[in-house]
Design a protein around this motif. Structure first.
Motif, PDB file in Angstrom:
ATOM      1  N   MET A   1       0.839  -1.182   0.000  1.00  0.00           N
ATOM      2  CA  MET A   1       0.000   0.000   0.000  1.00  0.00           C
ATOM      3  C   MET A   1       0.884   1.244   0.000  1.00  0.00           C
ATOM      4  N   ALA A   2       0.519   2.213  -0.768  1.00  0.00           N
ATOM      5  CA  ALA A   2       1.256   3.474  -0.831  1.00  0.00           C
ATOM      6  C   ALA A   2       1.081   4.247   0.466  1.00  0.00           C
ATOM      7  N   LEU A   3       2.027   5.115   0.727  1.00  0.00           N
ATOM      8  CA  LEU A   3       1.979   5.964   1.911  1.00  0.00           C
ATOM      9  C   LEU A   3       1.381   7.302   1.520  1.00  0.00           C
ATOM     10  N   LYS A   4       0.383   7.733   2.288  1.00  0.00           N
ATOM     11  CA  LYS A   4      -0.226   9.048   2.072  1.00  0.00           C
ATOM     12  C   LYS A   4       0.031   9.895   3.302  1.00  0.00           C
ATOM     13  N   ILE A   5       0.454  11.132   3.059  1.00  0.00           N
ATOM     14  CA  ILE A   5       0.668  12.083   4.142  1.00  0.00           C
ATOM     15  C   ILE A   5      -0.178  13.299   3.833  1.00  0.00           C
ATOM     16  N   LEU A   6      -1.133  13.563   4.712  1.00  0.00           N
ATOM     17  CA  LEU A   6      -2.051  14.674   4.514  1.00  0.00           C
ATOM     18  C   LEU A   6      -1.851  15.703   5.617  1.00  0.00           C
ATOM     19  N   SER A   7      -1.655  16.953   5.212  1.00  0.00           N
ATOM     20  CA  SER A   7      -1.519  18.036   6.174  1.00  0.00           C
ATOM     21  C   SER A   7      -2.909  18.436   6.645  1.00  0.00           C
ATOM     22  N   THR A   8      -3.099  18.504   7.946  1.00  0.00           N
ATOM     23  CA  THR A   8      -4.391  18.945   8.477  1.00  0.00           C
ATOM     24  C   THR A   8      -4.268  20.399   8.907  1.00  0.00           C
ATOM     25  N   LYS A   9      -3.917  20.638  10.145  1.00  0.00           N
ATOM     26  CA  LYS A   9      -3.756  22.021  10.601  1.00  0.00           C
ATOM     27  C   LYS A   9      -2.774  22.070  11.761  1.00  0.00           C
ATOM     28  N   ASN A  10      -2.244  23.238  11.998  1.00  0.00           N
ATOM     29  CA  ASN A  10      -1.359  23.497  13.137  1.00  0.00           C
ATOM     30  C   ASN A  10      -0.205  22.500  13.256  1.00  0.00           C
ATOM     31  N   GLY A  11       0.392  22.122  12.140  1.00  0.00           N
ATOM     32  CA  GLY A  11       1.524  21.204  12.192  1.00  0.00           C
ATOM     33  C   GLY A  11       1.157  19.762  12.399  1.00  0.00           C
ATOM     34  N   THR A  12      -0.107  19.409  12.197  1.00  0.00           N
ATOM     35  CA  THR A  12      -0.555  18.025  12.330  1.00  0.00           C
ATOM     36  C   THR A  12      -0.670  17.402  10.947  1.00  0.00           C
ATOM     37  N   PHE A  13      -0.146  16.186  10.837  1.00  0.00           N
ATOM     38  CA  PHE A  13      -0.173  15.459   9.577  1.00  0.00           C
ATOM     39  C   PHE A  13      -0.774  14.081   9.804  1.00  0.00           C
ATOM     40  N   ALA A  14      -1.767  13.724   8.990  1.00  0.00           N
ATOM     41  CA  ALA A  14      -2.372  12.399   9.043  1.00  0.00           C
ATOM     42  C   ALA A  14      -1.608  11.505   8.073  1.00  0.00           C
ATOM     43  N   VAL A  15      -1.173  10.358   8.558  1.00  0.00           N
ATOM     44  CA  VAL A  15      -0.410   9.419   7.740  1.00  0.00           C
ATOM     45  C   VAL A  15      -1.257   8.171   7.547  1.00  0.00           C
ATOM     46  N   GLU A  16      -1.295   7.693   6.311  1.00  0.00           N
ATOM     47  CA  GLU A  16      -2.131   6.548   5.971  1.00  0.00           C
ATOM     48  C   GLU A  16      -1.306   5.543   5.180  1.00  0.00           C
ATOM     49  N   GLY A  17      -1.391   4.276   5.552  1.00  0.00           N
ATOM     50  CA  GLY A  17      -0.696   3.218   4.821  1.00  0.00           C
ATOM     51  C   GLY A  17       0.366   2.552   5.669  1.00  0.00           C
ATOM     52  N   GLU A  18       1.505   2.270   5.037  1.00  0.00           N
ATOM     53  CA  GLU A  18       2.581   1.528   5.688  1.00  0.00           C
ATOM     54  C   GLU A  18       3.856   2.364   5.725  1.00  0.00           C
ATOM     55  N   ILE A  19       4.557   2.281   6.850  1.00  0.00           N
ATOM     56  CA  ILE A  19       5.883   2.891   6.951  1.00  0.00           C
ATOM     57  C   ILE A  19       6.843   1.718   7.001  1.00  0.00           C
ATOM     58  N   ASN A  20       7.435   1.414   5.862  1.00  0.00           N
ATOM     59  CA  ASN A  20       8.304   0.246   5.745  1.00  0.00           C
ATOM     60  C   ASN A  20       9.494   0.580   4.863  1.00  0.00           C
ATOM     61  N   ALA A  21      10.264  -0.431   4.497  1.00  0.00           N
ATOM     62  CA  ALA A  21      11.473  -0.227   3.704  1.00  0.00           C
ATOM     63  C   ALA A  21      11.189   0.512   2.394  1.00  0.00           C
ATOM     64  N   ALA A  22      10.014   0.313   1.832  1.00  0.00           N
ATOM     65  CA  ALA A  22       9.669   0.961   0.564  1.00  0.00           C
ATOM     66  C   ALA A  22       9.247   2.419   0.729  1.00  0.00           C
ATOM     67  N   THR A  23       8.769   2.799   1.912  1.00  0.00           N
ATOM     68  CA  THR A  23       8.205   4.142   2.092  1.00  0.00           C
ATOM     69  C   THR A  23       8.925   4.995   3.139  1.00  0.00           C
ATOM     70  N   ALA A  24       9.800   4.397   3.934  1.00  0.00           N
ATOM     71  CA  ALA A  24      10.422   5.106   5.066  1.00  0.00           C
ATOM     72  C   ALA A  24      11.245   6.311   4.622  1.00  0.00           C
ATOM     73  N   SER A  25      11.941   6.203   3.513  1.00  0.00           N
ATOM     74  CA  SER A  25      12.760   7.315   3.034  1.00  0.00           C
ATOM     75  C   SER A  25      11.894   8.518   2.687  1.00  0.00           C
ATOM     76  N   GLN A  26      10.789   8.288   1.985  1.00  0.00           N
ATOM     77  CA  GLN A  26       9.844   9.359   1.643  1.00  0.00           C
ATOM     78  C   GLN A  26       9.263   9.970   2.914  1.00  0.00           C
ATOM     79  N   PHE A  27       8.861   9.123   3.848  1.00  0.00           N
ATOM     80  CA  PHE A  27       8.286   9.556   5.117  1.00  0.00           C
ATOM     81  C   PHE A  27       9.266  10.454   5.873  1.00  0.00           C
ATOM     82  N   LYS A  28      10.496   9.966   6.034  1.00  0.00           N
ATOM     83  CA  LYS A  28      11.505  10.701   6.789  1.00  0.00           C
ATOM     84  C   LYS A  28      11.837  12.032   6.120  1.00  0.00           C
ATOM     85  N   SER A  29      12.018  12.013   4.822  1.00  0.00           N
ATOM     86  CA  SER A  29      12.333  13.232   4.081  1.00  0.00           C
ATOM     87  C   SER A  29      11.233  14.284   4.224  1.00  0.00           C
ATOM     88  N   HIS A  30       9.985  13.846   4.109  1.00  0.00           N
ATOM     89  CA  HIS A  30       8.852  14.770   4.229  1.00  0.00           C
ATOM     90  C   HIS A  30       8.852  15.457   5.596  1.00  0.00           C
TER      91      HIS A  30
END
Length: 93
Positions: A1-30
């Protein structure tokens, strides 16, 4: 499953999906980019379905970066229990 990062408000981000070897680099960089501009950053993990060892390293790295830069980094939600267990068992700083 792809990783989705959605900005909500006041520095809060909703993350959806998996944080794994395939997505961790994108997650960390963001979130490293956002830590450079925000003093308070909250990650909502309600919709996280998996976190592997690579994902946990990314989370710990972000937490440590925020700590060293005296910024607030929080993980909230009823997402993956493994994240909470790992943070409770670890001494990050």
């Amino acid at each position: 499953m792809a990783l989705k990062i959605l900005s909500t408000k006041n520095g809060t981000f909703a993350v959806e999906g998996e944080i794994n070897a395939a997505t961790a680099s994108q997650f960390k960089s963001h979130f490293e980019t956002n830590l450079n501009t925000l003093n308070v950053l909250t990650v909502d993990i309600d919709k996280i379905t998996e976190v592997d060892a690579t994902g946990m390293r990314a989370l710990r790295s972000l937490y440590k970066k925020a700590f060293l830069e005296n910024k607030s980094f929080s993980i909230v939600g009823n997402g993956c229990k493994d994240i909470y267990d790992d943070f409770r068992a670890s001494n990050i700083a």
